[in-house]
Motif scaffolding. Sequence first.
Motif, short mmCIF file in Angstrom:
data_model
loop_
_atom_site.label_atom_id
_atom_site.label_comp_id
_atom_site.label_asym_id
_atom_site.label_seq_id
_atom_site.Cartn_x
_atom_site.Cartn_y
_atom_site.Cartn_z
N TRP B 140 64.73 -23.08 4.06
CA TRP B 140 65.96 -22.35 3.78
C TRP B 140 65.72 -21.32 2.70
N ASP B 141 66.44 -20.25 2.80
CA ASP B 141 66.36 -19.22 1.77
C ASP B 141 67.79 -18.94 1.33
N ILE B 142 68.21 -19.59 0.23
CA ILE B 142 69.58 -19.42 -0.22
C ILE B 142 69.59 -18.47 -1.41
N PHE B 143 70.01 -17.27 -1.18
CA PHE B 143 70.07 -16.24 -2.23
C PHE B 143 68.75 -16.17 -3.01
N GLY B 144 67.67 -16.12 -2.26
CA GLY B 144 66.37 -15.98 -2.92
C GLY B 144 65.79 -17.30 -3.40
N LEU B 145 66.60 -18.37 -3.36
CA LEU B 145 66.07 -19.67 -3.74
C LEU B 145 65.48 -20.31 -2.49
N LYS B 146 64.15 -20.47 -2.50
CA LYS B 146 63.51 -21.00 -1.29
C LYS B 146 63.47 -22.52 -1.36
#
Lengths: 131, 832
Positions: B140-146
């Motif tokens: 997942w890539d949540i707002f740049g948080l991988k």
Amino acid sequence: MKPKLIIGIVAIVGFTSLLMYNFGESISTYTTFEGASEMSSAHIPGTWDEEKGAEFSLETKRFVFYMKDESGVSKKVVYSKPKPNNFEQADQLVVIGEMRGDTFYANEMLMKCPSKYNDADPSQFSEAAQG
Amino acid sequence: MLGTIGKILISASFVTSLAAMIFYFISANRDENRTLKVGNWLFATKAAFLVVASGILVYLIFQHQFQYYYVFNYTSLDLAPRYLWSAFYGGQEGSFMLWILISAFFGFGLMKWTREPYKAPVLFFLTLTQVFLLSMLLGWDIFGLKLGASPFRTIAEEMPNAPFLQTNPDFVPQDGSGLNDLLKSPWMMIHPPILFVGFAMMTIPYCFAMAALWKQKYNEWIGPALPWTLSANVALLTAIFLGGYWAYVTLSFGGYWAWDPVENASLVPWLIGTAGIHTMIIQRKSSVAQKSSILFAILAYVAIVYETFLTRSGILGSSSVHSFVDLGLYNQLLAFMVVVTGVGLGLFFWRYKELPSPDKEAKFLSREFMTVTGAMLLLILGLVIILGTSSPIIGKLFVENPTPPEISFYNDWSMPIAMIMAIFTVLGQYLFWKKYDAESLASALISPLLVTSAVTILSIILGDVRNIYYMVYLFCGYFAVVGNAWVLVRLTMQNPKLIGGSLTHIGFGLLLVGILASSAYNSYLVDQKTANYNTAVERGEVTDEQGFKVTQKEEMLLLNLNEPVIVDSRYVVTYEGYELDNSIRRGQQTYKIKFEPVDGGKTFYMNPEVYPMLTTSTAENIQWSVDPDVRTGLLSDIYLYVGGSSYVQEQNDRASENRRMMQNASLQDTSGTDTPEVQKIKLNPGQTIDVGKFKIRFVSYARTDTSELPPNTTIGVKAQVELMHPASNRVITLEPLFAVYSQDGQSYIYSPPARVPDFDLEFQFTQINPQENNIELTVTGLEEEYEPEWVLIVADEKPFISVVWAGTFILMAGFSISIFRHWGRERKKNNE
């Protein structure tokens, strides 16, 4: 109960300090050729100095090559085992041994290779694309 | 398309896991059966999603869908189907998947066999660990948080900035980069799955211990947890054995154990798990050691998670030969570790005051004291190894950029601990089955001690053991074998079902003896000259060109084609050439090394192999790998691998020539004309060699006429040499002369050249070596250089490695017998 507790604590403290002391003695820090001159077993990371070649001599049964350490100094390294299989491929070498004069005598050598566990090299893809 | 489905399935199983966890939590808190059932359904759904996702990954691998990074990175078109299977768990992402799959499978076992009130909390903790493991696969890539690295990510997602993708976004490689050749081994196919069975099972004692703390029922959890722990122990032990055996027979490490962090990663949980087994057994018998049982169950799993963190976060990058590279999971792994440890130890200390304590102190000569001490020693050994493995982190307390500790650190600490353990196994086993006081125990131990002493003395004499420390160590090892065997015999007569414990302890003793014999008495097979040299090195008599004392012994053996060499005064070893084979691995050479025992034993061959690593080799740069050959014997193994050969050298020269040509394609390099004009060739009588377009044969020595010899000749020999030119079918016989004569008290060599005007060649007989039964010819004018065929081997003899394997098998057998005993009793309870 009390004396037992004290003996127990003393034993644990004694054991732990002995262990930590011994542990501290058995590790060293990665260094350079310059820093290695005062150490009896130095770990030096570096890269093979390709221009100066590498040769295994059948007569002396030694593998001799030049390595550039992290400060860019290139020195002769003598390794008394056959040439490691993936020597040329290694991104980085770690030689373990001692400095004698201007030559480093390696007892052990580690090779950090672009193995399957690492990220693939993008150049492989371009080759595959051409082929 | 399939990749997207795979990703969705993994996300779905993560979410259902999370939901199952919540339901299990509610169920455990309220002792509710309805929510437990919902949790079970969610758990099963999660497992189903994961099975389908794994199926997709396997399908993609078998269909060679190289647009997927995982498939590209671990497989290739030419990979045999069985290794396509192992590629599924060959990489970090796939191995996490396998771990969760196996863990889910055991989850169903827990659903079926766990009794109330432990069921819901046990499943809660199992699901908790699965949630963490699944999060590693999310991608997942949540707002740049991988979050996590998906096994289904494509090459384009892996390297968005690669230039070849910008020119052609739909690019699909035609072939994958292939599985590492070293992993193409049957041992490597079964080692990882068994390891993950062990990892997944070692979660279960943790879950039970946590459930016990949660439900404040500190005694009854032992019953079901013990067989699971024993099984986890057997699985880990099997995995350790397979890993060690693989390292021994297919890697040129030179042994079965190297204290590598990855090896330690499976050893430490095994040690702590074994400590837990000890305290659990004693807790079941006499309701003491609840605290330590819970603690060990927690720590065994914490050790697994911690070692997973070490080997997979990239933190060991420079100290391990085979640790994984960071996939960006560092923080996730750290969180996993912190939660497992924090929740585990937190709950433990929160309940600590409540945990039952024994009414009175255990006496020294009691089974409780002995067993708990044994467990403590196992824990200490585990902690010492963790400390060593953690050097990149803990070493920072001492130095700035810490290196791994020297191997001696591990040996120096594990040997004495193991020795004390060996003594305690015997005392513990005696006291376990019968009550003794100091006097009666001493008299019961007289016979085993006598036998132990006799065996030790015999070993010292036969094995020429000079080191006092080793003598004591051997005594301890034998004492564990003999003492426990005494107990074993007595138990077998009473009730054979009870022998699990004494059998494991015999295995442990054997392992100690075998480890010492095979590692400390390992001897290199070298010829007499090298042996003399090594003795001189040992005495400190050898100095090198710069005047420094040489400390390194020579461990290699150079063999020229068909020239027998006497090795270790025991074998006549001959190199008889090699075979090239393309059927298994392209370019594989199988060397033929003949061993003839001097004492007239049976001749045998050893066939070490060398092959180019196809996945990483190119025409300009060949990366060689070796497969050692091991000749297994009852008393000792011969272990041998090729360190280099004329063939490999030739190929390397060709490769570097290619490299030069590539680099200076414009510069017409006219190499090849600088071959030496003068060269020396050694020949045995009757031997023929090929040099370029000629064949040279040394027929024998020829008759010498005294008139040809100078006055005062001490030696005068003539050789009969045939020069054959197959192209013109001509054979020219030459008789070069070799003479040593003295003049004015000095010796001179007289060797007039024998000329061959037709080919513009000159032969000189320049040396005679009676010891090696050969002569040296110096030939001038030959265009091509004569290359002798040689092979460089490293061979050593490892005594009693069979004892190491025997000890391991007996350990496995002992633990397995215990599983049946404890599981049988559990089943009875379940049926009641």
